[in-house]
Design a protein around this motif. Structure first.
Motif, short mmCIF file in Angstrom:
data_model
loop_
_atom_site.label_atom_id
_atom_site.label_comp_id
_atom_site.label_asym_id
_atom_site.label_seq_id
_atom_site.Cartn_x
_atom_site.Cartn_y
_atom_site.Cartn_z
N ASP A 1 -1.07 -3.95 -6.90
CA ASP A 1 -0.93 -3.66 -8.33
C ASP A 1 -1.98 -4.42 -9.13
N ALA A 2 -2.18 -5.69 -8.78
CA ALA A 2 -3.15 -6.53 -9.49
C ALA A 2 -4.57 -5.99 -9.33
N VAL A 3 -4.90 -5.51 -8.13
CA VAL A 3 -6.22 -4.92 -7.89
C VAL A 3 -6.39 -3.65 -8.72
N GLU A 4 -5.35 -2.83 -8.81
CA GLU A 4 -5.41 -1.63 -9.63
C GLU A 4 -5.64 -1.99 -11.10
N PHE A 5 -4.98 -3.03 -11.57
CA PHE A 5 -5.17 -3.51 -12.94
C PHE A 5 -6.64 -3.85 -13.16
N CYS A 6 -7.23 -4.60 -12.22
CA CYS A 6 -8.64 -4.99 -12.33
C CYS A 6 -9.55 -3.77 -12.34
N ASP A 7 -9.25 -2.79 -11.49
CA ASP A 7 -10.08 -1.59 -11.42
C ASP A 7 -10.05 -0.81 -12.74
N ALA B 1 -12.64 0.58 -18.01
CA ALA B 1 -12.46 0.65 -19.46
C ALA B 1 -13.47 -0.20 -20.22
N THR B 2 -13.92 -1.29 -19.62
CA THR B 2 -14.78 -2.24 -20.34
C THR B 2 -16.23 -2.21 -19.89
N ASN B 3 -16.51 -1.57 -18.75
CA ASN B 3 -17.85 -1.59 -18.14
C ASN B 3 -18.26 -3.01 -17.77
N ARG B 4 -17.28 -3.83 -17.46
CA ARG B 4 -17.53 -5.18 -16.91
C ARG B 4 -16.71 -5.30 -15.63
N GLN B 5 -17.24 -6.02 -14.66
CA GLN B 5 -16.57 -6.08 -13.37
C GLN B 5 -15.48 -7.14 -13.35
N TYR B 6 -14.24 -6.68 -13.35
CA TYR B 6 -13.09 -7.57 -13.25
C TYR B 6 -12.52 -7.51 -11.84
N ARG B 7 -12.02 -8.63 -11.38
CA ARG B 7 -11.40 -8.72 -10.06
C ARG B 7 -10.53 -9.95 -10.00
N LEU B 8 -9.84 -10.12 -8.88
CA LEU B 8 -9.09 -11.34 -8.63
C LEU B 8 -10.06 -12.43 -8.17
N PRO B 9 -9.74 -13.69 -8.44
CA PRO B 9 -10.62 -14.77 -7.95
C PRO B 9 -10.47 -14.97 -6.45
N GLN C 1 -8.10 -13.00 -4.21
CA GLN C 1 -8.73 -11.89 -3.49
C GLN C 1 -8.57 -12.03 -1.98
N ASP C 2 -8.63 -13.28 -1.48
CA ASP C 2 -8.78 -13.53 -0.05
C ASP C 2 -7.52 -13.21 0.76
N ASN C 3 -7.77 -12.89 2.03
CA ASN C 3 -6.68 -12.91 3.00
C ASN C 3 -6.58 -14.31 3.58
N ARG C 4 -5.48 -14.59 4.25
CA ARG C 4 -5.26 -15.90 4.84
C ARG C 4 -6.09 -16.03 6.11
N LEU C 5 -6.91 -17.08 6.20
CA LEU C 5 -7.73 -17.33 7.37
C LEU C 5 -7.24 -18.58 8.08
N ASP C 6 -7.23 -18.56 9.41
CA ASP C 6 -6.79 -19.73 10.17
C ASP C 6 -7.74 -20.90 9.98
N ASN C 7 -9.03 -20.60 9.92
CA ASN C 7 -10.02 -21.65 9.69
C ASN C 7 -10.21 -21.80 8.20
N TYR C 8 -9.68 -22.89 7.62
CA TYR C 8 -9.69 -23.05 6.18
C TYR C 8 -11.10 -23.08 5.62
N LYS C 9 -12.00 -23.72 6.35
CA LYS C 9 -13.35 -23.83 5.82
C LYS C 9 -14.00 -22.46 5.67
N SER C 10 -13.69 -21.53 6.54
CA SER C 10 -14.31 -20.21 6.46
C SER C 10 -13.85 -19.43 5.24
N ALA C 11 -12.72 -19.86 4.62
CA ALA C 11 -12.25 -19.15 3.43
C ALA C 11 -13.26 -19.23 2.31
#
Length: 357
Positions: free
Chosen positions: A97-103, A108-116, A190-200
């Motif tokens: 739902d949050a991604v749809e909101f950003c899209d 509507a604004t011609n600016r790129q919105y997304r989740l952090p 935005q991210d999925n959960r990664l086992d290696n924290y540093k790679s996030a």
């Protein structure tokens, strides 16, 4: 603090976007933190380029306005929240739902919105602090909404409000001008959960686009019913992207959608120009690829705009705005699409990318 208001209606529902400056920070918590979880380590330095982040979590009034905008991929409930109030954060919204909101907001604004990304979220939350909370070593219910009855030393016993509060209720703001980073509602990243924290921290936006939609996503910040240790800047939570709960909301960030023109030569490139491009790539190893192509394109003496997206979003962009003079789009493509009249094609991480238009 520098900011701009996104006036999505004629009334007072503007989304205030605070400028988060470029910098670096230690992501994660130190081993000396008594509340530290294994998933918060090892600490590692992350470089972040500037972006804009919403001052508050998305409110229910803002949600209602965007929820009636034209659908991109999924329908949105205009009133999903359990705890009603136009200035309370919207909750009972999934990651999808949050991604749809950003899209919708992007179109509507011609600016790129997304989740952090979670690196962007933690960097903005810390705001140049190294303590568990941007307030300091301890959290108080005078400054945040969490389960104050569940506090243990060194945190102070306080109120348990048992519901969300208006996003502007507390005066506690961090150095970057952000409110409600600790408590009230968990915030989707935005991210999925990664086992290696540093790679996030090195996960690019393009990689995030390609992972399966049913992969668990990161939540940050804690909520109204959280133990204070769950509200720390470094604490990481996760949930299925389809989960809706009365303690989960989100806030948006904004990256430049366009840049009006290329500099005349490589030497004249300003940091702002570089930032406007690398912010689209989520500050990762992918930056090296983007900057390499940017340098190659810098020899082209004509106006140009670069937009990073996959082929489906490129089609959506074309259908919505249509190609305009000087526009180019950096897209992820398959071999079957390499005969699309691309100006150049490069490979990165086993995938082809083409700059077209």
């Amino acid at each position: 603090n520098h900011y701009f208001d996104e006036p999505i209606t004629q009334d007072d529902l503007a989304i205030r976007m605070m400028l988060i400056p470029s910098g670096s920070f230690l992501m994660g918590s130190p081993e000396s933190d008594l509340a530290r979880r294994d998933t918060e380590g090892p600490q590692h330095e992350v470089l972040v380029t500037q972006f804009f982040m919403a001052k508050y979590p998305v409110t229910q009034a803002q949600w209602r306005r965007v929820a009636v905008m034209p659908q991109v991929k999924r329908e949105l409930n205009t009133g999903p929240s359990c705890f009603q109030g136009k200035l309370r954060p919207v909750e009972q919204v999934s990651w999808l739902d949050a991604v749809e909101f950003c899209d919708r907001l992007t179109i509507a604004t011609n600016r790129q919105y997304r989740l952090p990304t979670e690196a962007e979220w933690e960097y903005a939350c810390r705001a140049e602090t190294t303590t568990p909370f941007h307030f300091g070593e301890i959290l108080s219910t005078d400054y945040a909404n969490y389960d104050g009855n569940n506090a243990r030393s060194p945190n102070i016993q306080g109120k348990y409000r048992e519901q969300t509060t208006p996003v502007n209720k507390f005066e506690g703001v961090n150095k970057y001008g952000l409110h409600d980073m600790h408590g009230n509602v968990w915030e989707w990243c935005q991210d999925n959960r990664l086992d290696n924290y540093k790679s996030a921290s090195s996960m690019s936006l393009s990689q995030a686009i390609t992972i399966p939609e049913d992969t668990s996503r990161i939540l940050r910040g804690g909520s109204w019913n959280s133990h204070p240790s769950f509200c720390r800047s470094a604490f990481r939570n996760e949930a299925s992207p389809t989960v809706r709960s009365n303690n989960i909301g989100f806030r948006v960030i904004c990256s430049p959608w366009r840049h009006p023109a290329l500099p005349k030569n490589k030497e004249s490139k300003s940091p702002d120009v570089v930032d406007s491009l690398t912010s689209l790539a989520s500050r990762s190893r992918f930056d090296e690829f983007l900057l390499h192509e940017w340098q190659r394109l810098a020899d082209i003496k004509q106006p140009i705009s670069l937009i990073l997206c996959d082929i489906d979003n490129f089609r959506l962009y074309n259908e919505t705005f249509g190609p305009q003079a000087g526009d180019r789009c950096l897209i992820r493509v398959s071999r079957a699409l390499l005969n699309t009249g691309a100006d150049l094609v490069s490979r990165h991480g086993g995938e082809e990318f083409a700059i077209i238009l």
